[in-house]
Design an enzyme around this catalytic site. Structure first.
Site, mmCIF file in Angstrom:
data_model
loop_
_atom_site.group_PDB
_atom_site.id
_atom_site.type_symbol
_atom_site.label_atom_id
_atom_site.label_comp_id
_atom_site.label_asym_id
_atom_site.label_seq_id
_atom_site.Cartn_x
_atom_site.Cartn_y
_atom_site.Cartn_z
ATOM 1 N N GLY A 170 14.070 -9.761 57.740
ATOM 2 C CA GLY A 170 14.571 -8.538 58.138
ATOM 3 C C GLY A 170 13.447 -7.567 58.774
ATOM 4 O O GLY A 170 13.781 -6.952 60.038
ATOM 5 N N SER A 192 21.106 -0.447 58.709
ATOM 6 C CA SER A 192 19.874 -1.001 58.880
ATOM 7 C C SER A 192 19.819 -2.343 59.917
ATOM 8 O O SER A 192 20.262 -3.241 59.440
ATOM 9 C CB SER A 192 19.242 -1.191 57.595
ATOM 10 O OG SER A 192 19.018 -0.343 56.604
ATOM 11 N N THR A 193 19.333 -2.033 60.846
ATOM 12 C CA THR A 193 19.410 -2.987 62.179
ATOM 13 C C THR A 193 18.708 -4.372 61.675
ATOM 14 O O THR A 193 19.157 -5.577 62.036
ATOM 15 C CB THR A 193 19.263 -2.655 63.562
ATOM 16 O OG1 THR A 193 18.024 -2.141 63.302
ATOM 17 C CG2 THR A 193 20.299 -1.414 63.962
ATOM 18 N N CYS A 194 17.664 -4.106 60.943
ATOM 19 C CA CYS A 194 16.625 -5.295 60.713
ATOM 20 C C CYS A 194 17.599 -6.139 59.833
ATOM 21 O O CYS A 194 16.980 -7.450 59.507
ATOM 22 C CB CYS A 194 15.590 -4.857 59.981
ATOM 23 S SG CYS A 194 15.473 -3.731 58.595
ATOM 24 N N PHE A 195 18.521 -5.604 58.793
ATOM 25 C CA PHE A 195 19.165 -6.760 57.938
ATOM 26 C C PHE A 195 20.642 -6.751 58.588
ATOM 27 O O PHE A 195 21.325 -7.415 57.689
ATOM 28 C CB PHE A 195 19.158 -6.182 56.551
ATOM 29 C CG PHE A 195 17.959 -6.003 56.135
ATOM 30 C CD1 PHE A 195 17.261 -7.285 55.553
ATOM 31 C CD2 PHE A 195 17.339 -4.706 55.791
ATOM 32 C CE1 PHE A 195 15.790 -7.135 55.144
ATOM 33 C CE2 PHE A 195 15.846 -4.637 55.341
ATOM 34 C CZ PHE A 195 15.253 -5.800 55.101
#
Length: 760
Positions: A422, A726-729
């Site tokens: 992520g 949360s775009t990373c996840f």
């Protein structure tokens, strides 16, 4: 050569056979490469005989004599059997073409005033009724290979095909002469279409099974048609091909591509040609070159229907199994005509290439107990600078391995957690978002908001090293299957694929994807009937750069060379080549070098230009909500039957427009398009978590919060809170709203404000 037309007509077949024998005798001394035994001949090229003294003085007269062979006057005589056959049986030929062309049931997606939807349906109905009513009578109307009519036409074509192979330095002159008027190509295509169903496909295949060396005149006829049509379509612009539709209608191109697609597939799949020497076969190369030219024009501007290029006989699972077994015919088909395989299977194959390489390099846990990894520390305010400093000099193998990222916040403190999925995804997305921002001046955007390298990027220090770094970062995203919203201009994608080195590549055809206005201007110059010198054009390009006027010469001394009616075609192509290649050559080379250090070019060769864009940015089709819901994971007490979740998908389905659904996906994942193979392949998986507090107070799920979320027990009404992500996840953080209308309004506001995790 100065025979009277009437005299030549009376002994046409004998005359052509004599000329063919003479040309073949000369051809036996013509070679393709220089050696100690060859001499340069201004007409024949490299020639295995001594050059006679005085040859060069005689060349102009020799050329003048030879040019009579492909002059309009002589063509009308040599191709008179073809013209007479088509004019005598024009009504029969038309009906045969309608019945024989299976592509007539696959209408291209363009409007033709003579063919409305209802008339197409009626025509299809009548065609099927006719086929059922008289199946035995129709075949007798077709011309047959080996009949006097076809043999005469085939020998005529053989004459000019041998001339092309013999007079190598006059090849373009011969092709231009054959294509210049509508004497040859339209009639020859109609003639081929009269050789049986599907434009004589079975007849040619049966003939090839007997004459495997492809030297028979009938194959020379096919080669001549393909070589001439390739030459013609290469020089036709979009106005001529799509609007004027001369000499071929778009329906003809659809039928032509269908015939060639089937023919090339069958001769390889059925081993009718030696697949080991296919690259050196002039016959195969003629068919394949025209086929791929038609395919590339369709990729650039569609004229066929969906699934037109797929081969129905191919079973994807069987074909992939043949590739695993290294079956030669399957390998050649994938190399030469990858478009006949469904796109999904090619994407799976691409990912398989990557997985296999990771295993070989020891980059997976299954291949190595402790796969290598690189730890980078990145300050939030210097993401690009820190990333470049630590990653630019890494060898490709290390960059292909796991990259672990530790962020340092604005206060200079290490952020909690170091992760290899992520957080790296967030770092990669932020890096790509910043470097492709036009304000950085590494890339510019076209009028259609498509990216391409900026010609003035040199104002950035170490700009070429930055381009190579950007190429590596985008390559890493593709390598890891991370889709990013980076829409490239199609001409730049063609450069990434290496199409600009193809002999069929035309800069002017790609120009609209960079500068539509310049393309219109150059097209006007090309079709201008008056004196071009009245426009006062020179072989130069004036560029306004940072308040200064810079003149670029297209040829040495070009600012003083006027554009005339004689040289305007050269001017058009030089201008397009300068704008799309020379002006950004260094930047493009650096970017591609970085990209290819991660993604092998042969892996990308199985995709077209639009397909490579989909590989980078995800699928272009509408978001499949059922697929999304099926593969969504839930946290914080949410589950698939939860009231808020049911509201959410109902809102997405019934209240949101397709554009809003794309904004929703971008809000959660940072990319507005779905993964190419569906949400089952999204990594990390799409997730939704029930939250009770603001992001700065959020410490994750607790037993109490999960129980309250699961049973929809609210501590207080969260009407003042917005959804965050949360775009990373790929994680949507959703408050437990008590009203559907509140969820709809808050979600719509959040996605259109592009708040993401910045706003709570």
């Amino acid at each position: 050569m100065y025979l009277e037309k009437e005299t030549l007509s009376t002994c046409l077949l004998d005359a052509m056979n004599a000329i063919i024998r003479l040309l073949e005798f000369c051809k036996s001394y013509v070679v393709s490469k220089q050696s100690n035994l060859t001499h340069w001949h201004p007409v024949l090229g490299w020639f295995v005989q001594k050059i006679q003294p005085g040859l060069h003085e005689a060349v102009p007269f020799v050329k003048k004599q030879l040019q009579l062979l492909w002059s309009a006057g002589l063509l009308s005589v040599t191709f008179s059997p073809l013209i007479e056959t088509m004019s005598n049986g024009s009504s029969i030929g038309d009906s045969k073409m309608q019945v024989g062309a299976t592509s007539s049931s696959v209408q291209p997606p363009f409007r033709n005033e003579s063919i409305t939807g209802s008339s197409v349906a009626i025509k299809d109905f009548l065609k099927k009724a006719l086929e059922k009513a008289s199946p035995k009578n129709l075949p007798s109307k077709y011309l047959k290979l080996g009949s006097p009519e076809t043999t005469t036409v085939a020998i005529t074509c053989s004459l000019y095909q041998v001339a092309l192979a013999t007079f190598t330095q006059l090849r373009l002159d011969i092709l231009t002469g054959l294509c210049y008027q509508d004497i040859v190509l339209p009639n020859l295509w109609r003639f081929i279409s009269c050789l049986g169903p599907n434009h004589g496909l079975k007849a040619f295949l049966d003939h090839l099974a007997v004459n495997t060396k492809t030297t028979a005149p009938e194959f020379q006829m096919l080669m001549l048609f393909c070589d001439c049509t390739t030459h013609l379509i290469t020089i036709l612009d979009d106005m001529e091909l799509y609007e004027q539709q001369k000499p071929f209608k778009l329906e003809d191109l659809v039928s032509m591509s269908l015939f060639l697609n089937q023919f090339v597939f069958k001769i390889i799949w059925n081993n009718l040609i030696d697949v080991k020497t296919v690259n050196s076969s002039p016959f195969f190369n003629s068919m394949h070159t025209l086929l791929m030219l038609l395919y590339q024009r369709d990729c650039r501007r569609k004229y066929t229907s969906d699934d037109h290029w797929l081969i129905k006989e191919i079973r994807p699972a069987t074909f992939m199994n043949d590739l695993d077994k290294e079956k030669k015919s399957a390998q050649v088909l994938l190399q030469k005509v990858p478009h006949i395989v469904p796109h999904k299977e090619r994407v799976l194959l691409f990912h398989k290439y990557i997985t296999n390489e990771k295993a070989v390099l020891g980059l997976t846990e299954s291949a190595c107990a402790s796969p290598q990894s690189t730890l980078v520390t990145v300050h939030r305010s210097r993401i690009v600078e820190d990333g470049y400093r630590q990653l630019a000099m890494l060898p490709p193998q290390a960059l292909k391995a796991v990259i672990r990222v530790k962020f340092v916040n604005e206060q200079g403190l290490d952020e909690a957690g170091i992760d290899q999925d992520g957080v790296f995804k967030e770092f990669l997305e932020e890096t790509i978002r910043k470097v492709f921002n036009p304000s950085l001046n590494l890339f510019k955007v076209t009028s259609e908001q498509r990216l391409y390298p900026s010609p003035t990027s040199h104002i950035q220090e170490n700009h070429l090293q930055l381009f190579e770094f950007v190429g590596r970062m985008l390559g890493k995203a593709v390598y890891e299957g991370i889709v990013v919203d980076v829409p490239f201009a199609s001409f730049f994608l063609s450069h990434i694929l290496g199409h600009q080195y193809s002999s069929l590549y035309s800069s002017i055809d790609e120009l609209p994807s960079l500068d539509a206005d310049l393309y219109k201007s150059l097209t006007y110059v090309k079709h201008h009937d008056g004196d071009i010198q009245d426009l006062d054009l020179m072989f130069s390009y004036d560029d306004h750069c940072m308040g200064q006027m810079i003149t670029h010469e297209l040829v040495p001394g070009g600012r003083a060379v006027p554009v005339t009616n004689e040289n305007k075609i050269s001017y058009i192509h030089l201008m397009a080549h300068f704008r799309m290649y020379l002006q950004i050559k260094e930047q493009t080379v650096a970017f591609i070098r970085g990209f290819r250090s991660i993604v092998h070019p042969e892996w990308l060769s199985i995709f077209s230009t639009p397909e490579v864009q989909r590989l980078i940015s995800g699928d272009t089709v509408e978001i499949d909500l059922d697929d999304l819901r099926k593969h969504t994971r839930y946290y914080g007490g949410f589950h698939d039957s939860h009231r808020v979740i049911c509201w959410l998908f109902d809102i997405l389905d019934k209240d949101f427009t397709p554009q809003e659904r794309s904004l929703f996906l971008k809000f959660v994942t940072s990319c507005s398009k779905a993964p190419l193979l569906g949400f089952a392949h999204m990594d990390p998986p799409f997730s939704i978590r029930c939250v009770e507090v603001s992001d700065d107070q959020d410490t994750g799920d607790t037993v109490g919060s999960v129980i309250r979320g699961f049973f929809a027990i609210r501590k207080k009404d969260p009407v003042n809170r917005l959804p965050t992500s949360s775009t990373c996840f790929n994680l949507l953080k959703l408050p437990n709203y008590q009203k559907k209308s509140t969820l709809r309004d808050k979600l719509r506001y959040a996605i259109t404000s592009n708040t993401g995790f910045e706003l709570s």
